[in-house]
Design a protein around this motif. Sequence first.
Motif, PDB file in Angstrom:
ATOM      1  N   UNK A  74       0.859  -1.189   0.000  1.00 44.29           N
ATOM      2  CA  UNK A  74       0.000   0.000   0.000  1.00 44.29           C
ATOM      3  C   UNK A  74       0.892   1.235   0.000  1.00 44.29           C
ATOM      4  N   UNK A  75       0.710   2.085  -0.986  1.00 42.73           N
ATOM      5  CA  UNK A  75       1.528   3.297  -1.131  1.00 42.73           C
ATOM      6  C   UNK A  75       3.018   2.967  -1.168  1.00 42.73           C
ATOM      7  N   UNK A  76       3.332   1.859  -1.831  1.00 47.37           N
ATOM      8  CA  UNK A  76       4.721   1.466  -1.990  1.00 47.37           C
ATOM      9  C   UNK A  76       5.349   0.813  -0.776  1.00 47.37           C
ATOM     10  N   UNK A  77       4.560   0.564   0.265  1.00 44.83           N
ATOM     11  CA  UNK A  77       5.084  -0.006   1.508  1.00 44.83           C
ATOM     12  C   UNK A  77       4.600  -1.439   1.674  1.00 44.83           C
ATOM     13  N   UNK A  78       5.507  -2.386   1.929  1.00 43.71           N
ATOM     14  CA  UNK A  78       5.092  -3.787   2.084  1.00 43.71           C
ATOM     15  C   UNK A  78       4.473  -4.054   3.446  1.00 43.71           C
ATOM     16  N   UNK A  79       3.567  -5.026   3.455  1.00 47.40           N
ATOM     17  CA  UNK A  79       2.943  -5.395   4.713  1.00 47.40           C
ATOM     18  C   UNK A  79       1.974  -6.539   4.523  1.00 47.40           C
ATOM     19  N   UNK A  80       0.939  -6.573   5.353  1.00 44.80           N
ATOM     20  CA  UNK A  80      -0.036  -7.656   5.343  1.00 44.80           C
ATOM     21  C   UNK A  80      -1.439  -7.072   5.494  1.00 44.80           C
ATOM     22  N   UNK A  81      -2.441  -7.840   5.085  1.00 44.87           N
ATOM     23  CA  UNK A  81      -3.823  -7.529   5.429  1.00 44.87           C
ATOM     24  C   UNK A  81      -4.223  -8.389   6.615  1.00 44.87           C
ATOM     25  N   UNK A  82      -4.899  -7.785   7.573  1.00 46.23           N
ATOM     26  CA  UNK A  82      -5.321  -8.493   8.789  1.00 46.23           C
ATOM     27  C   UNK A  82      -6.704  -9.100   8.547  1.00 46.23           C
ATOM     28  N   UNK A  83      -6.793 -10.415   8.704  1.00 41.18           N
ATOM     29  CA  UNK A  83      -8.023 -11.162   8.438  1.00 41.18           C
ATOM     30  C   UNK A  83      -8.582 -11.699   9.764  1.00 41.18           C
ATOM     31  N   UNK A  84      -9.856 -11.450  10.004  1.00 38.26           N
ATOM     32  CA  UNK A  84     -10.455 -11.836  11.278  1.00 38.26           C
ATOM     33  C   UNK A  84     -11.795 -12.528  11.056  1.00 38.26           C
ATOM     34  N   UNK A  85     -12.316 -13.073  12.142  1.00 37.95           N
ATOM     35  CA  UNK A  85     -13.672 -13.620  12.153  1.00 37.95           C
ATOM     36  C   UNK A  85     -14.573 -12.695  12.965  1.00 37.95           C
ATOM     37  N   UNK A  86     -15.770 -12.465  12.450  1.00 38.22           N
ATOM     38  CA  UNK A  86     -16.722 -11.567  13.113  1.00 38.22           C
ATOM     39  C   UNK A  86     -18.103 -12.213  13.066  1.00 38.22           C
ATOM     40  N   UNK A  87     -18.747 -12.256  14.218  1.00 32.71           N
ATOM     41  CA  UNK A  87     -20.098 -12.838  14.274  1.00 32.71           C
ATOM     42  C   UNK A  87     -21.118 -11.747  14.559  1.00 32.71           C
ATOM     43  N   UNK A  88     -21.923 -11.407  13.537  1.00 29.74           N
ATOM     44  CA  UNK A  88     -22.972 -10.401  13.770  1.00 29.74           C
ATOM     45  C   UNK A  88     -23.996 -10.917  14.778  1.00 29.74           C
ATOM     46  N   UNK A  89     -24.594 -10.000  15.497  1.00 24.91           N
ATOM     47  CA  UNK A  89     -25.620 -10.396  16.461  1.00 24.91           C
ATOM     48  C   UNK A  89     -26.785 -11.045  15.718  1.00 24.91           C
TER      49      UNK A  89
END
Length: 224
Positions: A74-89
Amino acid sequence: MALVVCTCLALSVWQWQRAAQKAYLLEKRQSGHVIADFNATIDLQNQRALEGQQFRLHGHFDDSRYWLLDNQIVNGTPGYDVITLFRPIYSEEWLVVNLGFILATHSRAVLPQVALPSSLQTVNVEFKIGKWAGFTLATQPDLNTAQPELLQYLDHAFFVAQTQRPIAVSLAYASDQIINDIQPHYEAVVMGPDKHRAYALQWLLLAVAAMVVPYLAYKRKSDE
């Protein structure tokens, strides 16, 4: 020659259809920026309605685990995307949510640490319709046994197998920042409809050329 012409025409039609799809998404997003409250029972049953619409989720993250999608820039900078689990009510299904981009550490052997909130959260998201994985040469999501939370691509079946939980088939992307140092960056429309139309015209002209050039060559040869 017939194979070349048919292939070019098929690609032209496909690009034209992509242009129509992108135009629909842009029109839907620009027609109103109202964020709808998410109703899992109703909304998850209609994938078409999810596309191009922002939703407000109320629920809880699974704060015991997360994953990092590798090779993000992103914008020329390396990294990771954070992936999570979410349970809607009021939902029995969990959503896989991409929270956004986090910077890589100084060493690939040391992965960023993420602290997920355990309290009730309100999250604004967009949904990706269709295949979760983009182009990849990886044979499976988790190739690194030493870092099982590091993923090469996202796959619905992987999360079902890993979590043994009911996972919704729609992948969600956070629209707003939820955790410091994690920046959402998802764009539903990267290539605009005009560019797809230009590609459609290009393939159509190639199909015409594939028909006309051999004909002119044959005609010239016959005249000689």
